[in-house]
Design a protein around this motif. Structure first.
Motif, PDB file in Angstrom:
ATOM      1  N   SER A  39     -11.736  -1.162  -2.248  1.00  0.00           N
ATOM      2  CA  SER A  39     -10.932   0.201  -1.965  1.00  0.00           C
ATOM      3  C   SER A  39     -10.847   0.827  -0.714  1.00  0.00           C
ATOM      4  O   SER A  39     -10.120   1.641  -1.188  1.00  0.00           O
ATOM      5  CB  SER A  39     -13.117   0.311  -2.350  1.00  0.00           C
ATOM      6  N   THR A  40     -10.798   0.524   0.117  1.00  0.00           N
ATOM      7  CA  THR A  40      -9.557   1.099   1.357  1.00  0.00           C
ATOM      8  C   THR A  40      -9.379  -0.322   2.360  1.00  0.00           C
ATOM      9  O   THR A  40     -10.281   0.114   3.245  1.00  0.00           O
ATOM     10  CB  THR A  40     -11.021   1.805   2.223  1.00  0.00           C
ATOM     11  N   PRO A  41      -8.356  -0.486   1.874  1.00  0.00           N
ATOM     12  CA  PRO A  41      -8.005  -2.123   1.961  1.00  0.00           C
ATOM     13  C   PRO A  41      -7.672  -1.459   3.926  1.00  0.00           C
ATOM     14  O   PRO A  41      -6.907  -0.677   4.090  1.00  0.00           O
ATOM     15  CB  PRO A  41      -7.114  -2.235   1.639  1.00  0.00           C
ATOM     16  N   GLY A  42      -7.440  -2.562   4.674  1.00  0.00           N
ATOM     17  CA  GLY A  42      -7.055  -2.700   6.244  1.00  0.00           C
ATOM     18  C   GLY A  42      -5.700  -2.856   6.361  1.00  0.00           C
ATOM     19  O   GLY A  42      -5.034  -2.972   4.919  1.00  0.00           O
ATOM     20  N   THR A  43      -5.213  -2.283   6.943  1.00  0.00           N
ATOM     21  CA  THR A  43      -3.384  -2.504   7.871  1.00  0.00           C
ATOM     22  C   THR A  43      -3.451  -4.242   7.716  1.00  0.00           C
ATOM     23  O   THR A  43      -2.047  -4.729   7.251  1.00  0.00           O
ATOM     24  CB  THR A  43      -3.216  -2.368   8.623  1.00  0.00           C
ATOM     25  N   ALA A  44      -4.266  -4.864   7.916  1.00  0.00           N
ATOM     26  CA  ALA A  44      -3.917  -6.211   8.208  1.00  0.00           C
ATOM     27  C   ALA A  44      -4.633  -7.973   7.156  1.00  0.00           C
ATOM     28  O   ALA A  44      -6.168  -7.439   7.276  1.00  0.00           O
ATOM     29  CB  ALA A  44      -3.403  -6.743   9.356  1.00  0.00           C
TER      30      ALA A  44
END
Length: 159
Positions: A39-44
């Motif tokens: 829903s709020t993906p990280g950067t890696a």
């Protein structure tokens, strides 16, 4: 043989859901194509999850954190099964998934929250991967053409 698209959801799509994607895609039954999103993906992708996915033989080019919005687009693959693997994602209002896929919640503790040595952290990731593999093995043994959400919940209870 039909392949079933399985989408694993977690808030940040960096650890548990990525492991689910890799495990489903590399499962020895050949029945699944795994996907993951948040829903709020990280950067890696978490480095421990990435290392385990690569050990499974998963394609490194597919390892990235993705928004679940990608899978609601008209050209996105149609999902047969959607599984949340963290309590946060299970409690969120998910997008409307085309095709009415079977859904379930297979909750696992977040291995990225484990502190300690690298060995202790890796052990936490391996424990989640083993739990997911056990459930995917049970899923592969089912009559998938008649799969519904209740059957998916039973897998969680059996594992």
């Amino acid at each position: 043989m039909k392949k079933y698209n399985v989408l694993f959801l977690c808030t940040h799509n960096s650890a548990r859901s990525v492991l689910g994607e890799a495990l489903a895609s590399t499962h020895n039954s050949g029945l699944f194509v795994g996907y993951s999103a948040g829903s709020t993906p990280g950067t890696a992708v978490n480095p421990f999850a990435k290392a385990l996915a690569l050990e499974m033989g998963y394609d490194e080019s597919k390892l990235r954190s993705k928004s679940w919005d990608e899978f609601g687009l008209p050209n996105a693959p149609k999902m047969d099964i959607i599984i949340t693997v963290c309590d946060n994602a299970a409690g969120e209002v998910c997008p409307i998934w085309p095709g009415n896929p079977a859904t379930a919640h297979w909750g696992f503790p977040d291995p990225s929250q484990v502190t300690g040595t690298d060995l202790e952290k890796r052990t936490a990731f391996v424990a989640v991967a083993n739990g997911l593999k056990k459930r995917i093995d049970l899923l592969a043994s089912m009559s998938l053409e008649k799969l519904d959400s209740m059957a998916l919940k039973e897998i969680h209870q059996k594992a």
